[in-house]
Write a protein that holds these residues in place. Structure first.
Motif, PDB file in Angstrom:
ATOM      1  N   LEU A  25       0.800  -1.338   0.046  1.00 18.28           N
ATOM      2  CA  LEU A  25      -0.060  -0.145  -0.069  1.00 18.28           C
ATOM      3  C   LEU A  25       0.825   1.442  -0.163  1.00 18.28           C
ATOM      4  O   LEU A  25       0.648   2.262  -0.690  1.00 18.28           O
ATOM      5  CB  LEU A  25      -1.086  -0.105   1.111  1.00 18.28           C
ATOM      6  CG  LEU A  25      -1.995  -1.181   1.059  1.00 18.28           C
ATOM      7  CD1 LEU A  25      -2.852  -0.983   2.584  1.00 18.28           C
ATOM      8  CD2 LEU A  25      -2.790  -0.937  -0.093  1.00 18.28           C
ATOM      9  N   SER A  26       2.055   1.182   0.798  1.00 22.08           N
ATOM     10  CA  SER A  26       2.838   2.372   0.691  1.00 22.08           C
ATOM     11  C   SER A  26       3.223   2.819  -0.488  1.00 22.08           C
ATOM     12  O   SER A  26       3.562   3.748  -1.154  1.00 22.08           O
ATOM     13  CB  SER A  26       3.852   2.024   1.531  1.00 22.08           C
ATOM     14  OG  SER A  26       3.589   1.978   2.966  1.00 22.08           O
ATOM     15  N   LEU A  27       3.888   1.691  -1.477  1.00 18.22           N
ATOM     16  CA  LEU A  27       4.220   1.730  -2.687  1.00 18.22           C
ATOM     17  C   LEU A  27       3.270   2.146  -3.728  1.00 18.22           C
ATOM     18  O   LEU A  27       3.424   3.034  -4.489  1.00 18.22           O
ATOM     19  CB  LEU A  27       4.655   0.479  -3.175  1.00 18.22           C
ATOM     20  CG  LEU A  27       6.090   0.015  -2.619  1.00 18.22           C
ATOM     21  CD1 LEU A  27       6.833  -1.578  -2.961  1.00 18.22           C
ATOM     22  CD2 LEU A  27       7.619   0.861  -2.915  1.00 18.22           C
ATOM     23  N   ILE A  28       2.081   1.529  -3.521  1.00 16.44           N
ATOM     24  CA  ILE A  28       0.933   2.178  -4.387  1.00 16.44           C
ATOM     25  C   ILE A  28       0.484   3.563  -4.040  1.00 16.44           C
ATOM     26  O   ILE A  28       0.361   4.505  -5.019  1.00 16.44           O
ATOM     27  CB  ILE A  28      -0.160   1.427  -4.109  1.00 16.44           C
ATOM     28  CG1 ILE A  28      -0.018  -0.045  -4.616  1.00 16.44           C
ATOM     29  CG2 ILE A  28      -1.573   1.930  -5.075  1.00 16.44           C
ATOM     30  CD1 ILE A  28      -1.016  -1.105  -4.526  1.00 16.44           C
ATOM     31  N   PHE A  29       0.694   3.989  -2.900  1.00 15.34           N
ATOM     32  CA  PHE A  29       0.324   5.356  -2.479  1.00 15.34           C
ATOM     33  C   PHE A  29       1.411   6.272  -3.087  1.00 15.34           C
ATOM     34  O   PHE A  29       1.332   7.533  -3.385  1.00 15.34           O
ATOM     35  CB  PHE A  29       0.158   5.374  -1.085  1.00 15.34           C
ATOM     36  CG  PHE A  29      -0.377   6.787  -0.629  1.00 15.34           C
ATOM     37  CD1 PHE A  29      -1.458   7.408  -0.585  1.00 15.34           C
ATOM     38  CD2 PHE A  29       0.680   7.785   0.137  1.00 15.34           C
ATOM     39  CE1 PHE A  29      -2.111   8.597  -0.407  1.00 15.34           C
ATOM     40  CE2 PHE A  29       0.453   9.183   0.299  1.00 15.34           C
ATOM     41  CZ  PHE A  29      -1.116   9.301   0.267  1.00 15.34           C
ATOM     42  N   GLY A  30       2.735   6.044  -2.889  1.00 13.33           N
ATOM     43  CA  GLY A  30       3.979   6.867  -3.327  1.00 13.33           C
ATOM     44  C   GLY A  30       4.025   6.710  -4.943  1.00 13.33           C
ATOM     45  O   GLY A  30       4.161   8.040  -5.243  1.00 13.33           O
ATOM     46  N   PHE A  31       3.535   5.813  -5.505  1.00 11.85           N
ATOM     47  CA  PHE A  31       3.595   5.796  -6.918  1.00 11.85           C
ATOM     48  C   PHE A  31       2.309   6.459  -7.655  1.00 11.85           C
ATOM     49  O   PHE A  31       2.262   6.357  -8.781  1.00 11.85           O
ATOM     50  CB  PHE A  31       3.967   4.750  -7.651  1.00 11.85           C
ATOM     51  CG  PHE A  31       5.394   4.293  -7.468  1.00 11.85           C
ATOM     52  CD1 PHE A  31       6.407   5.078  -8.495  1.00 11.85           C
ATOM     53  CD2 PHE A  31       5.810   3.482  -6.518  1.00 11.85           C
ATOM     54  CE1 PHE A  31       7.565   4.629  -8.268  1.00 11.85           C
ATOM     55  CE2 PHE A  31       7.181   3.179  -6.282  1.00 11.85           C
ATOM     56  CZ  PHE A  31       8.185   4.042  -7.130  1.00 11.85           C
ATOM     57  N   SER A  32       1.173   6.852  -6.782  1.00  8.84           N
ATOM     58  CA  SER A  32      -0.189   7.137  -7.514  1.00  8.84           C
ATOM     59  C   SER A  32       0.177   8.408  -8.286  1.00  8.84           C
ATOM     60  O   SER A  32      -0.555   8.390  -9.326  1.00  8.84           O
ATOM     61  CB  SER A  32      -1.095   7.562  -6.311  1.00  8.84           C
ATOM     62  OG  SER A  32      -1.298   6.163  -5.539  1.00  8.84           O
ATOM     63  N   PRO A  33       0.815   9.522  -7.915  1.00  4.94           N
ATOM     64  CA  PRO A  33       1.080  10.620  -8.725  1.00  4.94           C
ATOM     65  C   PRO A  33       1.721  10.304 -10.074  1.00  4.94           C
ATOM     66  O   PRO A  33       1.234  10.836 -10.969  1.00  4.94           O
ATOM     67  CB  PRO A  33       1.756  11.653  -7.811  1.00  4.94           C
ATOM     68  CG  PRO A  33       1.319  11.171  -6.718  1.00  4.94           C
ATOM     69  CD  PRO A  33       1.185   9.747  -6.426  1.00  4.94           C
ATOM     70  N   VAL A  34       2.585   9.405  -9.995  1.00  6.24           N
ATOM     71  CA  VAL A  34       3.027   8.809 -11.163  1.00  6.24           C
ATOM     72  C   VAL A  34       2.262   8.180 -12.223  1.00  6.24           C
ATOM     73  O   VAL A  34       2.111   8.467 -13.422  1.00  6.24           O
ATOM     74  CB  VAL A  34       4.277   8.169 -11.114  1.00  6.24           C
ATOM     75  CG1 VAL A  34       5.156   7.633 -12.495  1.00  6.24           C
ATOM     76  CG2 VAL A  34       5.408   8.865 -10.386  1.00  6.24           C
ATOM     77  N   LEU A  35       1.396   7.271 -11.572  1.00  6.57           N
ATOM     78  CA  LEU A  35       0.420   6.385 -12.268  1.00  6.57           C
ATOM     79  C   LEU A  35      -0.593   7.307 -12.864  1.00  6.57           C
ATOM     80  O   LEU A  35      -1.131   6.978 -13.810  1.00  6.57           O
ATOM     81  CB  LEU A  35       0.113   5.193 -11.629  1.00  6.57           C
ATOM     82  CG  LEU A  35       1.033   4.284 -10.904  1.00  6.57           C
ATOM     83  CD1 LEU A  35       0.374   3.213 -10.051  1.00  6.57           C
ATOM     84  CD2 LEU A  35       1.761   3.682 -12.089  1.00  6.57           C
ATOM     85  N   LYS A  36      -0.920   8.382 -12.170  1.00  5.98           N
ATOM     86  CA  LYS A  36      -2.028   9.172 -12.690  1.00  5.98           C
ATOM     87  C   LYS A  36      -1.678   9.931 -14.065  1.00  5.98           C
ATOM     88  O   LYS A  36      -2.430  10.067 -14.626  1.00  5.98           O
ATOM     89  CB  LYS A  36      -2.556  10.311 -11.428  1.00  5.98           C
ATOM     90  CG  LYS A  36      -3.301  11.338 -11.778  1.00  5.98           C
ATOM     91  CD  LYS A  36      -4.768  10.868 -12.143  1.00  5.98           C
ATOM     92  CE  LYS A  36      -5.655  11.865 -12.499  1.00  5.98           C
ATOM     93  NZ  LYS A  36      -5.286  12.373 -13.777  1.00  5.98           N
ATOM     94  N   THR A  37      -0.280  10.055 -14.185  1.00  5.13           N
ATOM     95  CA  THR A  37      -0.016  10.947 -15.214  1.00  5.13           C
ATOM     96  C   THR A  37       0.614   9.906 -16.386  1.00  5.13           C
ATOM     97  O   THR A  37       1.421  10.578 -17.285  1.00  5.13           O
ATOM     98  CB  THR A  37       0.798  12.105 -14.914  1.00  5.13           C
ATOM     99  OG1 THR A  37       2.040  11.547 -14.200  1.00  5.13           O
ATOM    100  CG2 THR A  37       0.267  13.042 -13.898  1.00  5.13           C
ATOM    101  N   LEU A  38       0.602   8.459 -16.127  1.00  2.38           N
ATOM    102  CA  LEU A  38       1.253   7.784 -16.964  1.00  2.38           C
ATOM    103  C   LEU A  38       0.636   7.864 -18.361  1.00  2.38           C
ATOM    104  O   LEU A  38       1.539   7.663 -19.156  1.00  2.38           O
ATOM    105  CB  LEU A  38       1.188   6.287 -16.380  1.00  2.38           C
ATOM    106  CG  LEU A  38       1.975   5.163 -16.958  1.00  2.38           C
ATOM    107  CD1 LEU A  38       3.648   5.795 -16.712  1.00  2.38           C
ATOM    108  CD2 LEU A  38       1.826   4.096 -16.428  1.00  2.38           C
TER     109      LEU A  38
END
Length: 318
Positions: free
Chosen positions: A150-163
């Motif tokens: 969950l920490s990894l997903i939360f940290g990479f969420s901004p990157v995945l949002k603009t992927l």
């Protein structure tokens, strides 16, 4: 001058002797009756290579090891395919609610957390007697793994949002549809715990594509968390329910299918009709066809089959 070849004379005398014993046999002549035919290749016999006697078909066997299917047993097994279709429909329904602003990320997170805790407790309660009882240290390790993910997903969420910002929306939807179809095709229905890597990766790729079209990074985090729960954790729990509580497995599949059709009908009635027809075909029609076509099955076995070595050869491999 006359030449003498002893080898040729011996061959001629042998052939003459064979003709006397067995009778001369040309290309179209039938075999002699003095020697019985044997089904061997290492012995020279006065028969054509393609000759077989009347006993050849005595070893004919039809439908050896044929398994007779019962309709409701096949329907029960097909329910696993139907509920996986419904899981995809439930995930799409959640995405539609979030994309249209009808469901907040906080509410979905709370629902996901409560469902995960309930499912984990049920998973531990259905542990079979053959499996070791989990110790508190193992539960703590599970909690650590969940926290890391969950920490990894939360940290990479901004990157995945603009992927996929540079990709058109139609292309994103097409890729998501293809990946979800690949997930359904490659899903290991016979061994669902843990799910196959190909099916899980395809489902997560589709989740990333769909989540990138949501309004914010928190929506992306919530959607990916739900994807992990639906496509990674739920198959493990379903496998435990099938093994530990087989009498409740059919009810669980029916509940998931009803939730999939009902949820999709609230936002996309046409898709709900398509899903209902697909479920009826997979769960009811296909098992009926399998049972009906079983009577027309006709497999033959006999001496023409490939030889099978039944001796245990493991001692030669040591």
């Amino acid at each position: 001058m006359r030449l003498h070849f002893p080898e040729a004379s011996i061959a001629v005398r042998s052939a003459a002797k064979s003709n006397v014993l067995f009778g001369a046999m040309g290309p179209d002549d039938g075999p002699g009756t003095a020697v019985a035919w044997r089904k061997v290749l290492w012995e020279r016999q006065p028969y054509p290579d393609n000759y077989v006697d009347q006993r050849f078909l005595e070893e004919l066997r039809r439908n050896e090891g044929l398994r007779q299917y019962r309709y409701w047993a096949v329907v029960r097994e097909a329910g696993l395919v139907g509920q996986q279709l419904s899981c995809v429909a439930i995930f799409i329904t959640l995405w539609l609610y979030m994309e249209q602003g009808l469901l907040s990320p906080g509410t979905l997170l709370l629902i996901s957390l409560a469902s995960s805790l309930l499912g984990y407790g049920l998973y531990q309660a259905l542990a079979s007697q053959a499996e070791p009882v989990l110790q508190p240290r193992t539960c703590w390790a599970d909690l650590q793994s969940v926290t890391i993910f969950l920490s990894l997903i939360f940290g990479f969420s901004p990157v995945l949002k603009t992927l996929t910002e540079s990709v058109s929306t139609d292309t994103v939807y097409a890729m998501s549809a293809v990946m979800l179809l690949a997930h359904l095709v490659s899903f290991p229905y016979t061994h669902t715990s843990p799910p196959g890597s190909l099916s899980l990766n395809a489902a997560l790729f589709a989740s990333v594509c769909l989540a990138s079209r949501l309004p914010g990074a928190l929506h992306t985090f919530t959607m990916l968390s739900c994807a992990l729960m639906v496509f990674a954790l739920w198959p493990c729990l379903l496998r435990r329910v099938k093994n530990g509580a087989p009498h409740h497995f059919a009810a669980v599949c029916v509940g998931v299918c009803a939730a999939g059709v009902g949820g999709l009908a609230s936002r996309w009635p046409g898709g709900a009709i398509i899903l209902a027809l697909a479920l009826a075909t997979v769960i009811l029609l296909c098992p009926w066809l399998l049972v009906q076509l079983q009577r027309h099955k006709d497999n033959i076995h006999g001496p023409w089959d490939e030889a099978e070595i039944r001796e245990d050869l493991s001692r030669f491999l040591q």
